[in-house]
Every structure is written in C-alpha cells, then in structure tokens.
Design an enzyme around this catalytic site. Structure first.
Site, PDB file in Angstrom:
ATOM      1  N   ASP A  49       0.497  -1.308   0.430  1.00  0.00           N
ATOM      2  CA  ASP A  49      -0.460  -0.011  -0.239  1.00  0.00           C
ATOM      3  C   ASP A  49       1.153   1.162  -0.079  1.00  0.00           C
ATOM      4  OD1 ASP A  49      -2.354  -1.782   0.454  1.00  0.00           O
ATOM      5  OD2 ASP A  49      -1.808  -2.152   2.267  1.00  0.00           O
TER       6      ASP A  49
ATOM      7  N   GLU B  74     -11.934  -0.037  -3.379  1.00  0.00           N
ATOM      8  CA  GLU B  74     -10.502   0.383  -2.702  1.00  0.00           C
ATOM      9  C   GLU B  74      -9.516   1.081  -3.288  1.00  0.00           C
ATOM     10  OE1 GLU B  74      -9.584  -2.656  -0.126  1.00  0.00           O
ATOM     11  OE2 GLU B  74      -7.550  -3.588  -1.907  1.00  0.00           O
TER      12      GLU B  74
HETATM   13  O1  FUB Z   1      -3.143  -3.258   3.684  1.00  0.00           O
HETATM   14  C1  FUB Z   1      -4.840  -3.647   3.792  1.00  0.00           C
HETATM   15  C2  FUB Z   1      -5.480  -3.677   2.714  1.00  0.00           C
HETATM   16  O2  FUB Z   1      -5.032  -4.130   1.992  1.00  0.00           O
HETATM   17  C3  FUB Z   1      -5.733  -2.326   2.198  1.00  0.00           C
HETATM   18  O3  FUB Z   1      -5.796  -1.354   3.589  1.00  0.00           O
HETATM   19  C4  FUB Z   1      -6.091  -2.661   0.939  1.00  0.00           C
HETATM   20  O4  FUB Z   1      -5.491  -1.326   0.137  1.00  0.00           O
HETATM   21  C5  FUB Z   1      -5.592  -3.837   0.310  1.00  0.00           C
HETATM   22  O5  FUB Z   1      -4.199  -3.568   0.021  1.00  0.00           O
END
Ligand code: FUB
Length: 324
Positions: A19, A226
């Site tokens: 991320d 997301e």
């Molecule tokens: O790293 C945890 C979660 O996985 C992140 O918040 C999302 O965007 C995905 O990458």
C-alpha cells in the site's frame, strides 16, 4: 538500508511492505506503506489476514538510490482508540508538521481513520487521542490542492466496511447495492485548517462512464473497490483506485476534486497476490507509479512488497497503461 533500487524490484526485502503512498518532501521521495507481518495466515474476504501492527517509513534520495527504512514510526500500542489492523496510510505536510493518516479498527471493531503528527517526514509520529470524528472505512489518501485546501479520500468494500455506511450510520448486516444499481463510490471530506478534523460530512464521489451514467455495482472491471489516490496534472484531477475482485488499477478524471469523475481506463493489470494498491507521484521531471505485489513471498496475500515504475501520459492527458 537496502541495496540500490532498480525499478520493478522490491524497494526493501528485509520486511514485507504494501500500500505505498509516495510523496516528495525536502527533495526526496518518502514512501508511507503498510508493514505486513511475516505470518502464515488463511485469507478471507474480511481481510483478517492483514493484521498489521506498526508503520515503517521508507525514503529514496532519488530513483537510483538505496532505499532507507527509517524504522518503526508508529505502533498500535501507542494509538489510544485503535484495537487492530493498521492498514494503508498516507501523509501530508502543512506548516512545519507532517500528518500521517491511517485506518484501524476501533475498540468496537469498526474501521475508523486516525491522524498522527511529527516534525519529521520519517517520524516518529504521535497519534491523536481519538479517531477523526465522523470518519469510517479505510485507505485514506490526502490531496493538498494548489489553493492549500486539503481533501481526504477514503473507503473500501468488503473488509473495508463501506457497504455498512450507506445510511450514514454503521449497520453491521448491510450488504452492497444490487449488481444493476450504481456502485458505491469512495468518500471525500475537506479537512479543517488544523488538519485533524473534517470540515464537513464526507460526501460520496460519483464515477460515471463516457455517457455520464454511473458505473454499476456489477461492473467489477471498472467500479470502485478500495485504495483511492487523487493527483493533479495539467489542471485535471485524476482519481485512481483498485477494482478489488478483478484486481486492476484504473483511473478516472475530473475538473473538480470532488468529481463527478469520468472513467478512463486501466493503468495496471493484476499483480501477484489478491490485492493491488498504488500511488502516483511526480519526482523531478518524471511521474512514477508506486505499487505492490506478493512476489517477495512467492504469492502470500498478506506478505507483499512495494515497487515502483515510470508512468507516462498521452498528449491528451490520458495515462498510458503500464506493461510490467
Ligand atoms: O493492506 C491492507 C489492505 O489491503 C489495504 O487497506 C487495501 O487497500 C489492500 O491493499
């Protein structure tokens, strides 16, 4: 410290990272990633395998330099309101202070967004007593606009709980819209001058197709899932994000930071591992995509590594799809 970084290789190999939110501060590239734990986990749709407990901040003096790990910058135990799962963070600078925005589950297991501050871009950061009032869900990304107004973009489906906030309050058993209904959009809220509170209730961003019709929930190759990231180039705002279940990084464009955004296309095909998550940053005269995959662990969803590669625009401002 890591060896000299080559594009498309992991920035660091001594810890697992994911991320990546990249920014240029003081002429260097600072990367604010999640710090994946070296644990064997069974993956589920709730994201329980992403059980992170701290943040490490990375930096590059330039794109050919060694990558520096500045060590632990913030730990879960020092965040009074949080109970677990330090997910994707971001950072912004204003008036001598660096603000780290991060999601975590509160004591009721509801994802919220918190802020921590430091006088150094690499930390250590000190967390505020409580999460941002009115915040929810995951993956905060902050845009400081040219007029010095700051916006936080956030939200994630499934484990990120965005479906549960459709009425404005948390409904534990709420499900997403029907496949033929408009998809849920990410949320945006302008920040107050203090950078610690929302100036307004978060608004939902509309992402539409070339004909102005909202993307539908069943359109999994294009709809928002997301990992929002908003950057500005030649007067246009670009909202890029992960499509989650179909594993693309895609983007949309607008003349307004709050949209509506018009869907444009893919930036990155699926990578090794379930999640895909990125940021886009200009450094000197080039643009870069920071992203992650699970290559360092041989494919474990919860053991990822951060990488970068160059990103290029076409004459009309659209982004060239990246072939790794
Ligand atoms: O790293 C945890 C979660 O996985 C992140 O918040 C999302 O965007 C995905 O990458």
């Amino acid at each position: 410290m890591n060896n000299i970084v080559k594009q498309k290789e992991p920035l660091v190999t001594h810890i697992y990272t994911a991320d990546p939110s990249a920014h240029v501060f003081d002429g260097k590239i600072y990367i604010y990633p999640s710090h994946d734990l070296d644990q064997v986990q069974i993956s589920n749709d709730n994201g329980d395998q992403y059980n992170m407990e701290d943040y490490h901040i990375l930096s590059l003096d330039d794109t050919n330099s060694p990558c520096i790990d500045h060590g632990e910058a913030l730990h879960l135990k020092d965040i009074p309101w949080a109970s677990k799962q330090l997910w994707a963070p971001d950072a912004v600078y204003k008036n001598g202070t660096y603000y780290l925005f991060f999601p975590a589950r509160d004591k009721d297991e509801i994802f919220r967004i918190g802020v921590a501050t430091s006088s150094n871009p690499a930390g250590p950061f000190k967390a505020e007593e409580n999460y941002i009032p009115g915040s929810f869900s995951i993956d905060p990304a902050v845009l400081m606009d040219d007029d010095n107004r700051s916006y936080v973009y956030f939200g994630g489906l499934w484990g990120g709980q965005l479906e549960k906030w459709q009425t404005g309050t948390f409904k534990a058993d709420a499900e997403g819209p029907a496949v033929t209904a408009p998809a849920l959009g990410p949320r945006v809220a302008e920040l107050n001058e203090d950078m610690l509170t929302f100036k307004e209730s978060p608004e939902e961003i509309s992402i539409v197709d070339e004909d102005g019709n909202p993307l539908l929930a069943g359109d999994e190759d294009r709809r928002y899932f997301e990992g929002p990231w908003v950057h500005k180039y030649n007067g246009n705002y670009y909202l890029s994000y992960s499509t989650g279940s179909t594993h693309y990084i895609v983007y949309s464009m607008s003349k307004n930071p709050k949209g509506p955004y018009t869907f444009k296309g893919k930036i990155l095909d699926p990578v090794i591992g379930w999640t895909t998550h990125h940021s886009i940053v200009q450094f000197q005269d080039k643009w870069y995509l920071f992203y992650h995959d699970s290559s360092l662990s041989g494919g474990s969803d919860n053991k990822r590594c951060v990488k970068f590669t160059e990103l290029k625009y076409n004459e009309d401002g659209t982004i060239q799809k990246i072939e790794l």
